[in-house]
Design a protein around this motif. Sequence first.
Motif, short mmCIF file in Angstrom:
data_model
loop_
_atom_site.label_atom_id
_atom_site.label_comp_id
_atom_site.label_asym_id
_atom_site.label_seq_id
_atom_site.Cartn_x
_atom_site.Cartn_y
_atom_site.Cartn_z
N THR A 45 2.53 6.76 -0.73
CA THR A 45 1.52 5.77 -0.99
C THR A 45 1.32 5.29 -2.39
O THR A 45 1.79 5.73 -3.31
CB THR A 45 0.09 6.27 -0.62
N ASN A 87 0.77 -1.22 -0.04
CA ASN A 87 0.13 0.04 -0.03
C ASN A 87 0.88 1.17 -0.02
O ASN A 87 0.40 2.30 -0.58
CB ASN A 87 -0.86 -0.03 1.34
N HIS A 100 11.00 0.14 3.96
CA HIS A 100 10.02 -0.07 4.39
C HIS A 100 8.65 -0.11 3.42
O HIS A 100 8.31 0.65 2.74
CB HIS A 100 9.51 0.74 5.75
N ARG A 107 4.62 -1.07 3.60
CA ARG A 107 3.12 -1.26 4.28
C ARG A 107 2.28 -2.04 3.60
O ARG A 107 2.06 -1.76 2.41
CB ARG A 107 2.39 0.06 4.62
N TYR A 137 1.54 -7.11 7.53
CA TYR A 137 1.28 -5.69 7.61
C TYR A 137 2.46 -4.65 7.24
O TYR A 137 2.36 -3.55 6.74
CB TYR A 137 0.39 -5.27 8.71
N GLU A 138 3.70 -5.24 7.39
CA GLU A 138 4.78 -4.52 7.17
C GLU A 138 5.95 -5.39 6.92
O GLU A 138 6.20 -6.41 7.32
CB GLU A 138 5.07 -3.51 8.32
#
Length: 117
Positions: A52, A32, A96, A98, A104-105
């Motif tokens: 994003t 995401n 990183h 998401r 979730y990460e």
Amino acid sequence: QVQLVESGGGLVQPGGSLRLSCAASGSIFRINAMGWYRQAPGRQRELVAAITRDGFINYADSVKGRFTISRDNAKNMVLLQMNSLKAEDRAVYYCHARLSVAPYEKWGQGIQVTVSS
């Protein structure tokens, strides 16, 4: 599964520039947002910049105007162009992601950026 591989760190003099790259592979459709965090010795990990899927971008105040985050969708990469580097930018930088599902990460392995004369 999503894998993240960083590249581009190193040693640079104050005022110099570096570009970090993070290549994502695997289930990239589950991503995401992607971004960069950093952790300096003795300090907590902090957000540097994030972007994003829709293109919304967020920067830490300390890097606004000096760092630029961007995406290369064709290569599934996120780039961090770092200009006017300062000694206080010295840290391990982590890519990183998401994710839309557990866990979730995802974190990259980290890459060292050293700013020193």
